[in-house]
Design a protein around this motif. Structure first.
Motif, PDB file in Angstrom:
ATOM      1  N   VAL A 552    -112.038  18.350  35.750  1.00 12.76           N
ATOM      2  CA  VAL A 552    -112.288  17.309  34.753  1.00 12.76           C
ATOM      3  C   VAL A 552    -111.298  17.473  33.603  1.00 12.76           C
ATOM      4  O   VAL A 552    -111.023  18.595  33.169  1.00 12.76           O
ATOM      5  N   ALA A 553    -110.778  16.349  33.118  1.00 11.26           N
ATOM      6  CA  ALA A 553    -109.924  16.353  31.936  1.00 11.26           C
ATOM      7  C   ALA A 553    -110.557  15.456  30.877  1.00 11.26           C
ATOM      8  O   ALA A 553    -110.996  14.345  31.182  1.00 11.26           O
ATOM      9  N   LEU A 554    -110.605  15.965  29.642  1.00 14.29           N
ATOM     10  CA  LEU A 554    -111.200  15.201  28.545  1.00 14.29           C
ATOM     11  C   LEU A 554    -110.235  15.160  27.360  1.00 14.29           C
ATOM     12  O   LEU A 554    -109.994  16.182  26.726  1.00 14.29           O
ATOM     13  N   PRO A 555    -109.663  14.002  27.053  1.00 12.47           N
ATOM     14  CA  PRO A 555    -108.819  13.889  25.860  1.00 12.47           C
ATOM     15  C   PRO A 555    -109.662  13.576  24.622  1.00 12.47           C
ATOM     16  O   PRO A 555    -110.664  12.851  24.712  1.00 12.47           O
ATOM     17  N   LEU A 556    -109.258  14.131  23.500  1.00 11.36           N
ATOM     18  CA  LEU A 556    -109.932  13.867  22.224  1.00 11.36           C
ATOM     19  C   LEU A 556    -108.882  13.484  21.189  1.00 11.36           C
ATOM     20  O   LEU A 556    -107.821  14.114  21.102  1.00 11.36           O
ATOM     21  N   ASP A 557    -109.194  12.507  20.377  1.00 10.55           N
ATOM     22  CA  ASP A 557    -108.237  12.041  19.372  1.00 10.55           C
ATOM     23  C   ASP A 557    -108.347  12.891  18.108  1.00 10.55           C
ATOM     24  O   ASP A 557    -108.939  12.474  17.112  1.00 10.55           O
ATOM     25  N   MET A 558    -107.758  14.071  18.185  1.00  8.97           N
ATOM     26  CA  MET A 558    -107.782  14.995  17.049  1.00  8.97           C
ATOM     27  C   MET A 558    -106.878  14.519  15.909  1.00  8.97           C
ATOM     28  O   MET A 558    -107.072  14.897  14.753  1.00  8.97           O
ATOM     29  N   PHE A 559    -105.894  13.665  16.220  1.00 13.48           N
ATOM     30  CA  PHE A 559    -104.870  13.313  15.228  1.00 13.48           C
ATOM     31  C   PHE A 559    -104.686  11.795  15.129  1.00 13.48           C
ATOM     32  O   PHE A 559    -103.668  11.251  15.578  1.00 13.48           O
ATOM     33  N   PRO A 560    -105.641  11.085  14.551  1.00 22.31           N
ATOM     34  CA  PRO A 560    -105.501   9.633  14.407  1.00 22.31           C
ATOM     35  C   PRO A 560    -104.230   9.233  13.664  1.00 22.31           C
ATOM     36  O   PRO A 560    -103.753   9.979  12.798  1.00 22.31           O
ATOM     37  N   HIS A 561    -103.709   8.073  14.045  1.00 21.53           N
ATOM     38  CA  HIS A 561    -102.503   7.467  13.461  1.00 21.53           C
ATOM     39  C   HIS A 561    -101.217   8.154  13.891  1.00 21.53           C
ATOM     40  O   HIS A 561    -100.140   7.842  13.393  1.00 21.53           O
ATOM     41  N   THR A 562    -101.320   9.108  14.831  1.00 21.68           N
ATOM     42  CA  THR A 562    -100.153   9.764  15.404  1.00 21.68           C
ATOM     43  C   THR A 562    -100.248   9.643  16.929  1.00 21.68           C
ATOM     44  O   THR A 562    -101.316   9.319  17.459  1.00 21.68           O
ATOM     45  N   PRO A 563     -99.165   9.932  17.667  1.00 17.78           N
ATOM     46  CA  PRO A 563     -99.223   9.847  19.131  1.00 17.78           C
ATOM     47  C   PRO A 563     -99.935  11.036  19.772  1.00 17.78           C
ATOM     48  O   PRO A 563    -100.116  11.067  20.983  1.00 17.78           O
ATOM     49  N   HIS A 564    -100.326  12.020  18.992  1.00 20.33           N
ATOM     50  CA  HIS A 564    -100.833  13.276  19.540  1.00 20.33           C
ATOM     51  C   HIS A 564    -102.344  13.244  19.778  1.00 20.33           C
ATOM     52  O   HIS A 564    -103.083  12.489  19.138  1.00 20.33           O
ATOM     53  N   LEU A 565    -102.778  14.101  20.696  1.00 19.39           N
ATOM     54  CA  LEU A 565    -104.197  14.262  20.965  1.00 19.39           C
ATOM     55  C   LEU A 565    -104.461  15.681  21.452  1.00 19.39           C
ATOM     56  O   LEU A 565    -103.533  16.455  21.677  1.00 19.39           O
ATOM     57  N   GLU A 566    -105.722  16.013  21.596  1.00 25.35           N
ATOM     58  CA  GLU A 566    -106.127  17.307  22.145  1.00 25.35           C
ATOM     59  C   GLU A 566    -106.701  17.058  23.538  1.00 25.35           C
ATOM     60  O   GLU A 566    -107.426  16.076  23.760  1.00 25.35           O
ATOM     61  N   LEU A 567    -106.362  17.944  24.467  1.00 22.11           N
ATOM     62  CA  LEU A 567    -106.845  17.790  25.844  1.00 22.11           C
ATOM     63  C   LEU A 567    -107.629  19.028  26.254  1.00 22.11           C
ATOM     64  O   LEU A 567    -107.166  20.156  26.073  1.00 22.11           O
ATOM     65  N   VAL A 568    -108.813  18.811  26.807  1.00 20.22           N
ATOM     66  CA  VAL A 568    -109.611  19.898  27.380  1.00 20.22           C
ATOM     67  C   VAL A 568    -109.634  19.682  28.889  1.00 20.22           C
ATOM     68  O   VAL A 568    -110.024  18.605  29.368  1.00 20.22           O
ATOM     69  N   LEU A 569    -109.213  20.685  29.630  1.00 16.90           N
ATOM     70  CA  LEU A 569    -109.123  20.575  31.087  1.00 16.90           C
ATOM     71  C   LEU A 569    -109.937  21.701  31.716  1.00 16.90           C
ATOM     72  O   LEU A 569    -109.719  22.877  31.426  1.00 16.90           O
ATOM     73  N   LEU A 570    -110.905  21.330  32.557  1.00 15.83           N
ATOM     74  CA  LEU A 570    -111.691  22.326  33.283  1.00 15.83           C
ATOM     75  C   LEU A 570    -111.030  22.620  34.623  1.00 15.83           C
ATOM     76  O   LEU A 570    -110.791  21.705  35.421  1.00 15.83           O
ATOM     77  N   LEU A 571    -110.739  23.897  34.869  1.00 14.67           N
ATOM     78  CA  LEU A 571    -110.183  24.340  36.143  1.00 14.67           C
ATOM     79  C   LEU A 571    -111.217  25.211  36.845  1.00 14.67           C
ATOM     80  O   LEU A 571    -111.790  26.117  36.232  1.00 14.67           O
ATOM     81  N   GLU A 572    -111.452  24.937  38.114  1.00 13.29           N
ATOM     82  CA  GLU A 572    -112.444  25.695  38.879  1.00 13.29           C
ATOM     83  C   GLU A 572    -111.759  26.518  39.956  1.00 13.29           C
ATOM     84  O   GLU A 572    -110.822  26.049  40.610  1.00 13.29           O
ATOM     85  N   ARG A 573    -112.243  27.732  40.151  1.00 18.60           N
ATOM     86  CA  ARG A 573    -111.686  28.611  41.186  1.00 18.60           C
ATOM     87  C   ARG A 573    -112.009  28.066  42.576  1.00 18.60           C
ATOM     88  O   ARG A 573    -113.146  27.712  42.873  1.00 18.60           O
ATOM     89  N   GLU A 574    -110.994  27.997  43.416  1.00 16.74           N
ATOM     90  CA  GLU A 574    -111.188  27.545  44.791  1.00 16.74           C
ATOM     91  C   GLU A 574    -111.884  28.649  45.600  1.00 16.74           C
ATOM     92  O   GLU A 574    -111.622  29.829  45.412  1.00 16.74           O
ATOM     93  N   ALA A 575    -112.762  28.254  46.484  1.00 18.63           N
ATOM     94  CA  ALA A 575    -113.441  29.226  47.342  1.00 18.63           C
ATOM     95  C   ALA A 575    -112.416  29.898  48.253  1.00 18.63           C
ATOM     96  O   ALA A 575    -111.542  29.224  48.809  1.00 18.63           O
ATOM     97  N   PRO A 576    -112.482  31.222  48.438  1.00 15.54           N
ATOM     98  CA  PRO A 576    -111.492  31.932  49.261  1.00 15.54           C
ATOM     99  C   PRO A 576    -111.326  31.355  50.652  1.00 15.54           C
ATOM    100  O   PRO A 576    -110.224  31.289  51.178  1.00 15.54           O
ATOM    101  N   ALA A 577    -112.420  30.889  51.266  1.00 15.55           N
ATOM    102  CA  ALA A 577    -112.349  30.414  52.645  1.00 15.55           C
ATOM    103  C   ALA A 577    -111.544  29.128  52.772  1.00 15.55           C
ATOM    104  O   ALA A 577    -111.089  28.767  53.852  1.00 15.55           O
ATOM    105  N   VAL A 578    -111.336  28.429  51.671  1.00 15.02           N
ATOM    106  CA  VAL A 578    -110.660  27.142  51.716  1.00 15.02           C
ATOM    107  C   VAL A 578    -109.155  27.288  51.574  1.00 15.02           C
ATOM    108  O   VAL A 578    -108.406  26.364  51.783  1.00 15.02           O
ATOM    109  N   GLN A 579    -108.700  28.494  51.211  1.00 12.95           N
ATOM    110  CA  GLN A 579    -107.274  28.684  50.968  1.00 12.95           C
ATOM    111  C   GLN A 579    -106.453  28.386  52.208  1.00 12.95           C
ATOM    112  O   GLN A 579    -106.832  28.737  53.321  1.00 12.95           O
TER     113      GLN A 579
END
Length: 610
Positions: A552-579
C-alpha cells in the motif's frame, strides 16, 4: 526526511523538500554527493601522474608501481592512448600519500614523473542534469521578465500559490503515480517470473501492482510551517538590508533577497519575528554577508515555532569576520535586548541562540549555536505526546499533517502488542514514541547524538518506558540493535535522509527474516526508488532473505502550495516458499547494486541508477 549536510563554495536558493527557498550548496555538493552516499569509491584517493614517456604500456606502469615501488594501485585511468598523463586510484589516503612520495620526481624511461593529488570525478549523470537545469534557469529568467519581485518569489517558494487546493492535490497525485510507475518498471526488470501476476494486479490498481490510496489533505494549508530559515541580504528594489529569501543564485548573477510578508505558508508570528530582526539588522553598523566577496556579517535567521504552546525559538547566524571577543559579547547583549522587547514577547519569542559561522569553504570547521536567552528547547505536541525541540532537531515541518502521517503509519503497519518496532533514522523519537503504546518495544537508531538525547528526554517526559535509543550510523549499528529485538514480528520504520539508506543497512534488513514489514516514509519518492528496488529484488547470495513487496502507498500533502508531498509505503516480506529462482538478470542487478558498497564509481552510475 532528515536534514542533510552540504559542502561547497557556491550557494543557491531553491525550494527545499518542504517548499521553502533555502540556501543550498550547488554543483560542488550535488556532483560529488555519490562520495557520501555510502560504499567505497577509489575516486576519493586519486592521483594525477604527469611527465610520462611517449611510449609505455599500462602493464609496464603497473609493474613499476606495484612490484618495483611496492605500491597498492586500485586502478589506472588513461584518458586516451598516448597521453602523457593519467589517473591512478588507491584504496585509502595512506596508500595515495605513499604513491605520491614514491612517484613524484622518479625517473622512468628518461622522464621525470610528477605525481599530485587529484580531485574526484564529478558524477556524469548529475553533471548532465545540472547543465539541463542551467538551461531551464535561463529559460526561467526569460519567463520572469516583466514579473514583479513578489510574483517571482512566490513562483520560487510556493509555485502553486495561484492554483486551487483541489487542483494542487490532483497534480500531486498524478506525479506520485508517475514516480511509483517508474519504480514498478524497475521491479518489472527484476521479477521476470512474476510478470503475469504484476500485470494482473495492474488491472486492479490502475497501472500499479499495489494499492495507491487517495492523497490525504493537510489539515492546515496556510501558516503551516513550524520552521523556516531566512537569508539576510539586500533587497534589489529598496536597496535595504532585508531578511527573506534569495531569488536566485550567485552563479547566475542574482544575490538579491526579497521580503516574505506575502508568503501564505509562513505563520504570522514567524513573520513578526523576521520583521523584528530585520529592524535590528538595518539599525546595525554591520552589513549583511555578501556571497560575492565573502564580506559582511549577518547571514541567516532561523525561526522555529511550536503549534502547541505558541513559543518561538530564533537562531541568529553570522560570520564574525575580524570582530573581537569584546565586540561579539556586545552583539550578544544587543540581540538579547532586541528579542526581549514587548513586541518580541507578544509574537511568542522565548528562546534565542547565536550561531557563529566559520565555514565559508569546503573543509572549514563550523561552530555550534550558543544559547543566549530563555529555555534551551521549545515544546510541541503530536498525538497527545509532548516533544522538546532543540535548534538542530528534526521535526516534521507541518505539525498537523505529521499527526495524520504518524497515525496512518501506525494503521498501515498492522502493529500489535507483540510487535517490536525498529525506528531507523529516528531523529528525536517522534514516530517511535507515537508507536510505543501500540507495540511491545521500540528500538530507535540515529546518527546525531543530540537528537538521541532529545529522544530519551522525550520518552521520559511522556512516561514511555518501552523505548530505547542508540547513536550511530544505521549501517554500522543496525545488526547489534536487531539482536536486542524480541519476538518474530519486527516492523522497521524507515524515514531516511534524501540519499536513502546505505546498502549495508538494506542488506541487514533483507537478511533479518524476523523483520516482517517495513513502513518506508519519504518526502522525495523518486530518490527512494533505489532503496525500494533493493528491498524488492529476488534473494541472492548477499541479499539472502526473501524480498519485500509493496502493498500500500499513501501520499500526504505535507507541503501545501508546493509540488512536494510525503509518501508512506508499506512493504511486506514475501513468504519464503514463493521465492523464484534467481535469474541471470537478477544476478547482474545484484552486482550492479552491491557494487555501490564495494566500489562507487561515477562512470558506472548510468547503468545502475536508471
Amino acid at each position: 526526511m532528515h536534514n542533510e549536510n552540504t559542502s561547497g563554495n557556491e550557494e543557491k536558493v531553491s525550494r527545499d523538500d518542504n517548499g521553502v527557498a533555502t540556501q543550498e550548496n550547488s554543483t560542488v555538493n550535488e556532483e560529488y554527493a555519490y562520495l557520501d552516499r555510502g560504499g567505497f569509491s577509489s575516486e576519493r584517493f586519486k592521483i594525477e601522474l604527469r611527465g610520462l614517456p611517449k611510449f609505455y604500456g599500462i602493464a609496464e606502469l603497473k609493474k613499476l608501481m606495484n612490484q618495483k615501488l611496492g605500491l597498492s594501485t586500485s586502478k589506472i585511468k588513461r584518458p586516451k592512448n598516448g597521453s602523457h598523463w593519467l589517473y591512478a586510484c588507491f584504496q585509502n589516503n595512506e596508500d595515495r600519500t605513499k604513491a605520491i612520495n614514491a612517484l613524484n620526481g622518479y625517473v622512468w624511461k628518461g622522464k621525470t614523473l610528477i605525481a599530485e593529488e587529484a580531485k574526484p570525478a564529478p558524477d556524469p549523470l548529475v553533471k548532465r542534469k545540472l547543465e539541463e537545469d542551467s538551461n531551464v534557469q535561463r529559460k526561467k529568467k526569460k519567463e520572469d521578465e516583466g514579473k514583479s519581485q513578489e510574483e517571482r518569489l512566490k513562483d520560487a517558494v510556493i509555485p502553486f500559490w495561484n492554483v486551487s487546493y483541489e487542483e494542487q492535490l490532483k497534480r500531486k497525485e498524478n506525479e506520485i503515480r508517475k514516480t511509483l510507475m517508474h519504480y514498478e518498471n524497475e521491479v518489472w526488470k527484476v521479477f521476470k517470473n512474476r510478470r503475469k501476476e504484476i500485470e494482473a494486479n495492474r488491472k486492479i490498481y490502475n497501472g500499479l501492482s499495489f494499492e495507491l490510496k487517495l492523497i490525504q489533505k493537510s489539515p492546515v494549508t496556510e501558516g503551516y510551517r513550524n520552521k523556516s530559515e531566512f537569508t539576510v541580504g539586500i533587497d534589489e528594489e529598496t536597496q535595504k538590508p532585508t531578511v527573506g529569501f534569495r531569488l536566485g543564485s550567485y552563479v547566475t548573477g542574482t544575490v538579491g533577497v526579497a521580503p516574505i510578508h506575502m508568503l501564505k505558508h509562513i505563520p504570522e508570528e514567524t513573520k513578526k519575528a523576521v520583521s523584528i530582526f530585520q529592524d535590528f539588522v538595518r539599525s546595525s553598523d554591520l552589513a549583511p554577508y555578501s556571497p560575492a566577496d565573502y564580506t559582511g556579517y549577518w547571514r541567516y535567521l532561523t525561526v522555529r515555532q511550536s503549534t502547541y504552546s505558541g513559543e518561538l525559538m530564533v537562531i541568529v547566524s553570522m560570520y564574525p569576520q575580524e570582530l573581537s571577543s569584546e565586540e561579539l559579547e556586545k552583539l550578544k547583549t544587543q540581540l538579547i535586548e532586541c528579542f526581549s522587547t514587548e513586541d518580541s514577547k507578544a509574537c511568542g519569542i522565548r528562546s534565542l541562540y547565536f550561531h557563529l559561522l566559520t565555514k565559508k569553504r569546503v573543509g572549514d570547521e563550523d561552530s555550534k549555536a550558543t544559547h543566549l536567552m530563555g529555555p534551551t528547547h521549545i515544546t510541541d505536541s503530536i498525538l497527545g505526546l509532548k516533544f522538546r525541540i532543540s535548534p538542530e532537531a528534526f521535526f516534521q515541518i507541518n505539525t498537523a499533517c505529521a499527526e495524520l502521517l504518524y497515525s496512518s503509519a501506525i494503521e498501515l503497519s498492522r502493529a500489535t502488542a507483540d510487535s517490536t518496532v525498529l525506528d531507523i533514522c529516528c531523529g528525536t523519537g517522534t514516530i517511535g514514541l507515537c508507536f510505543a503504546k501500540h507495540v511491545n518495544k521500540v528500538l530507535g537508531l540515529e546518527i546525531i547524538p543530540e537528537a538521541v538525547k532529545d529522544a530519551k528526554a522525550n520518552a521520559a517526559e511522556n512516561g514511555v518506558t518501552n523505548c530505547d535509543f542508540f547513536t550511530g550510523k544505521a549501517e554500522d549499528i543496525l545488526p547489534s540493535v536487531l539482536a536486542r529485538a524480541t519476538g518474530d514480528d519486527i516492523i522497521a520504520i524507515v524515514d531516511p535522509p534524501r540519499a536513502g539508506l546505505h546498502m549495508r543497512a538494506i542488506t541487514t534488513l533483507r537478511n533479518a527474516v524476523s523483520v516482517r514489514r517495513i513502513v518506508y516514509v519519504s518526502c522525495h519518492a523518486a530518490a527512494a526508488t533505489r532503496n525500494l528496488t533493493d528491498l524488492a529484488r529476488p534473494a541472492t547470495k548477499t541479499l539472502r532473505g526473501p524480498p519485500f513487496r509493496p502493498a500500500v502507498a499513501l501520499p500526504l500533502d505535507m507541503f501545501p502550495h508546493t509540488p512536494h508531498l510525503e509518501l508512506v509505503l508499506l512493504l511486506e516480506r514475501e513468504a519464503p516458499a514463493v521465492q523464484e529462482k534467481k535469474s541471470d538478470d537478477s544476478e547482474k542487478m545484484e552486482s550492479s547494486t552491491i557494487e555501490t558498497e564495494n566500489e562507487t564509481e561515477p562512470e558506472n552510475k548510468e547503468e545502475s541508477v536508471q
